[in-house]
Design a protein around this motif. Sequence first.
Motif, PDB file in Angstrom:
ATOM      1  N   PHE A 289      16.347  50.463 -38.517  1.00  0.00           N
ATOM      2  CA  PHE A 289      17.309  49.484 -38.030  1.00  0.00           C
ATOM      3  C   PHE A 289      18.059  48.853 -39.198  1.00  0.00           C
ATOM      4  O   PHE A 289      17.448  48.391 -40.169  1.00  0.00           O
ATOM      5  CB  PHE A 289      16.603  48.362 -37.253  1.00  0.00           C
TER       6      PHE A 289
ATOM      7  N   PHE B 278       7.869  40.668 -39.215  1.00  0.00           N
ATOM      8  CA  PHE B 278       7.874  40.869 -37.779  1.00  0.00           C
ATOM      9  C   PHE B 278       6.482  41.123 -37.233  1.00  0.00           C
ATOM     10  O   PHE B 278       5.649  41.784 -37.866  1.00  0.00           O
ATOM     11  CB  PHE B 278       8.783  42.050 -37.424  1.00  0.00           C
ATOM     12  N   GLY B 279       6.262  40.624 -36.034  1.00  0.00           N
ATOM     13  CA  GLY B 279       5.057  40.952 -35.298  1.00  0.00           C
ATOM     14  C   GLY B 279       5.201  42.310 -34.635  1.00  0.00           C
ATOM     15  O   GLY B 279       6.296  42.880 -34.596  1.00  0.00           O
ATOM     16  N   PRO B 280       4.102  42.839 -34.083  1.00  0.00           N
ATOM     17  CA  PRO B 280       4.125  44.174 -33.476  1.00  0.00           C
ATOM     18  C   PRO B 280       4.737  44.208 -32.087  1.00  0.00           C
ATOM     19  O   PRO B 280       4.944  45.291 -31.538  1.00  0.00           O
ATOM     20  CB  PRO B 280       2.645  44.563 -33.423  1.00  0.00           C
TER      21      PRO B 280
ATOM     22  N   PHE C 141      21.087  42.981 -35.287  1.00  0.00           N
ATOM     23  CA  PHE C 141      20.603  44.342 -35.498  1.00  0.00           C
ATOM     24  C   PHE C 141      21.536  45.389 -34.914  1.00  0.00           C
ATOM     25  O   PHE C 141      22.212  45.156 -33.903  1.00  0.00           O
ATOM     26  CB  PHE C 141      19.227  44.522 -34.850  1.00  0.00           C
ATOM     27  N   GLY C 142      21.542  46.571 -35.532  1.00  0.00           N
ATOM     28  CA  GLY C 142      22.125  47.742 -34.911  1.00  0.00           C
ATOM     29  C   GLY C 142      21.157  48.307 -33.892  1.00  0.00           C
ATOM     30  O   GLY C 142      20.024  47.824 -33.746  1.00  0.00           O
ATOM     31  N   LYS C 143      21.594  49.367 -33.198  1.00  0.00           N
ATOM     32  CA  LYS C 143      20.771  49.933 -32.130  1.00  0.00           C
ATOM     33  C   LYS C 143      19.642  50.820 -32.638  1.00  0.00           C
ATOM     34  O   LYS C 143      18.801  51.252 -31.854  1.00  0.00           O
ATOM     35  CB  LYS C 143      21.653  50.715 -31.163  1.00  0.00           C
TER      36      LYS C 143
ATOM     37  N   SER D  89      18.981  47.718 -29.208  1.00  0.00           N
ATOM     38  CA  SER D  89      18.666  46.958 -30.411  1.00  0.00           C
ATOM     39  C   SER D  89      17.848  45.717 -30.075  1.00  0.00           C
ATOM     40  O   SER D  89      17.714  45.345 -28.915  1.00  0.00           O
ATOM     41  CB  SER D  89      19.977  46.545 -31.065  1.00  0.00           C
TER      42      SER D  89
ATOM     43  N   GLN E 147       4.094  49.822 -34.237  1.00  0.00           N
ATOM     44  CA  GLN E 147       3.980  48.819 -35.300  1.00  0.00           C
ATOM     45  C   GLN E 147       5.208  47.906 -35.291  1.00  0.00           C
ATOM     46  O   GLN E 147       6.226  48.226 -34.677  1.00  0.00           O
ATOM     47  CB  GLN E 147       3.848  49.488 -36.666  1.00  0.00           C
ATOM     48  N   GLY E 148       5.092  46.779 -35.987  1.00  0.00           N
ATOM     49  CA  GLY E 148       6.219  45.868 -36.118  1.00  0.00           C
ATOM     50  C   GLY E 148       7.223  46.369 -37.136  1.00  0.00           C
ATOM     51  O   GLY E 148       6.964  47.312 -37.884  1.00  0.00           O
ATOM     52  N   LEU E 149       8.384  45.733 -37.179  1.00  0.00           N
ATOM     53  CA  LEU E 149       9.405  46.111 -38.144  1.00  0.00           C
ATOM     54  C   LEU E 149       8.961  45.726 -39.554  1.00  0.00           C
ATOM     55  O   LEU E 149       8.380  44.666 -39.771  1.00  0.00           O
ATOM     56  CB  LEU E 149      10.721  45.403 -37.838  1.00  0.00           C
TER      57      LEU E 149
ATOM     58  N   TYR F  14      15.445  47.851 -41.917  1.00  0.00           N
ATOM     59  CA  TYR F  14      14.055  47.753 -41.492  1.00  0.00           C
ATOM     60  C   TYR F  14      13.610  49.093 -40.929  1.00  0.00           C
ATOM     61  O   TYR F  14      14.413  49.848 -40.370  1.00  0.00           O
ATOM     62  CB  TYR F  14      13.886  46.689 -40.399  1.00  0.00           C
TER      63      TYR F  14
ATOM     64  N   LEU G  46      10.369  45.508 -43.646  1.00  0.00           N
ATOM     65  CA  LEU G  46      11.569  45.505 -44.479  1.00  0.00           C
ATOM     66  C   LEU G  46      11.528  46.655 -45.486  1.00  0.00           C
ATOM     67  O   LEU G  46      10.558  46.807 -46.235  1.00  0.00           O
ATOM     68  CB  LEU G  46      11.689  44.184 -45.223  1.00  0.00           C
TER      69      LEU G  46
ATOM     70  N   PHE H 244      11.415  33.341 -35.216  1.00  0.00           N
ATOM     71  CA  PHE H 244      12.477  33.882 -34.371  1.00  0.00           C
ATOM     72  C   PHE H 244      11.844  34.680 -33.228  1.00  0.00           C
ATOM     73  O   PHE H 244      10.824  35.332 -33.405  1.00  0.00           O
ATOM     74  CB  PHE H 244      13.371  34.833 -35.187  1.00  0.00           C
TER      75      PHE H 244
ATOM     76  N   GLN I 155      10.601  50.898 -38.349  1.00  0.00           N
ATOM     77  CA  GLN I 155       9.582  50.636 -37.330  1.00  0.00           C
ATOM     78  C   GLN I 155       8.831  51.926 -37.052  1.00  0.00           C
ATOM     79  O   GLN I 155       9.385  52.864 -36.463  1.00  0.00           O
ATOM     80  CB  GLN I 155      10.223  50.105 -36.043  1.00  0.00           C
TER      81      GLN I 155
ATOM     82  N   ASN J  66      19.817  34.179 -39.212  1.00  0.00           N
ATOM     83  CA  ASN J  66      19.622  34.959 -37.998  1.00  0.00           C
ATOM     84  C   ASN J  66      20.110  36.384 -38.203  1.00  0.00           C
ATOM     85  O   ASN J  66      21.199  36.610 -38.725  1.00  0.00           O
ATOM     86  CB  ASN J  66      20.416  34.335 -36.847  1.00  0.00           C
ATOM     87  N   LEU J  67      19.301  37.333 -37.795  1.00  0.00           N
ATOM     88  CA  LEU J  67      19.629  38.740 -37.985  1.00  0.00           C
ATOM     89  C   LEU J  67      20.309  39.317 -36.761  1.00  0.00           C
ATOM     90  O   LEU J  67      19.858  39.117 -35.636  1.00  0.00           O
ATOM     91  CB  LEU J  67      18.367  39.541 -38.292  1.00  0.00           C
TER      92      LEU J  67
ATOM     93  N   TYR K  37      12.824  37.686 -30.423  1.00  0.00           N
ATOM     94  CA  TYR K  37      13.768  38.737 -30.066  1.00  0.00           C
ATOM     95  C   TYR K  37      13.306  39.417 -28.784  1.00  0.00           C
ATOM     96  O   TYR K  37      12.138  39.405 -28.434  1.00  0.00           O
ATOM     97  CB  TYR K  37      13.844  39.805 -31.161  1.00  0.00           C
TER      98      TYR K  37
ATOM     99  N   LEU L 214      18.456  38.717 -30.611  1.00  0.00           N
ATOM    100  CA  LEU L 214      17.880  37.413 -30.918  1.00  0.00           C
ATOM    101  C   LEU L 214      17.988  36.503 -29.700  1.00  0.00           C
ATOM    102  O   LEU L 214      19.053  36.361 -29.120  1.00  0.00           O
ATOM    103  CB  LEU L 214      18.609  36.789 -32.105  1.00  0.00           C
TER     104      LEU L 214
ATOM    105  N   LYS M  97      16.934  45.044 -49.003  1.00  0.00           N
ATOM    106  CA  LYS M  97      17.956  44.095 -48.599  1.00  0.00           C
ATOM    107  C   LYS M  97      18.973  43.909 -49.713  1.00  0.00           C
ATOM    108  O   LYS M  97      18.643  44.060 -50.904  1.00  0.00           O
ATOM    109  CB  LYS M  97      17.352  42.746 -48.209  1.00  0.00           C
TER     110      LYS M  97
END
Lengths: 116, 114
Positions: free
Chosen positions: B90, A107-109, B104-106, A43, B42-44, B36, B46, A34, B38, B101-102, A36, A46, B49
């Motif tokens: 998030f 997720f990637g960075p 997301f909130g803000k 936010s 760095q990346g998100l 999630y 988990l 995916f 962050q 497909n996700l 984004y 996607l 869930k």
Amino acid sequence: GAVVSQHPSRVICKSGTSVKIECRSLDFQATTMFWYRQFPKQSLMLMATSNEGSKATYEQGVEKDKFLINHASLTLSTLTVTSAHPEDSSFYICSARQGSSTDTQYFGPGTRLTVL
Amino acid sequence: AQSVTQLDSQVPVFEEAPVELRCNYSSSVSVYLFWYVQYPNQGLQLLLKYLSGSTLVKGINGFEAEFNKSQTSFHLRKPSVHISDTAEYFCAVSESGSQGNLIFGKGTKLSVKP
């Protein structure tokens, strides 16, 4: 745990040029990836979903001719921003998933794109 | 169409205090719910869930969340926070039966102070 990398982490380019961002799953095979986009204090939105070996599915409002996505292997997807303009400046994040829709997305960075 | 609302953009809290980060969603079909985290640069990652079953979900780092279908909420809680919990959180939703497909909130910025 599963690791997803992105390259480059930051890129600055001139208006009108194209930029390619790579997303790799380092220790698993990603059947789905995916892409984004994240604006400051907003936010993640996607942009598109890609399955290995098939054409990407773009979200409404995302120009597929401008944001070219290729998912040629189970460990690599690329996003090419063609003819970039300043309004394309943003934070682009990819994620990868190994199996079904309930499996975790890793997720990637992220890649910070600045178009001058 | 689905949407996710995180009611607080920023939550400051002192170390060892409890915290709740709120998340409400809107959907006409059944959903899966995610939190999630962050950390800076760095990346998100988990946290936890909810797919089905028990409405109380336990995640990593001592966090838990409770799915409340009648209130369409999925609030995240931790009984005692640490400085290291300072990060952006998030909430996300995906439609069951979809590609996953996700949406997301803000995000909520949690700042833990000593």
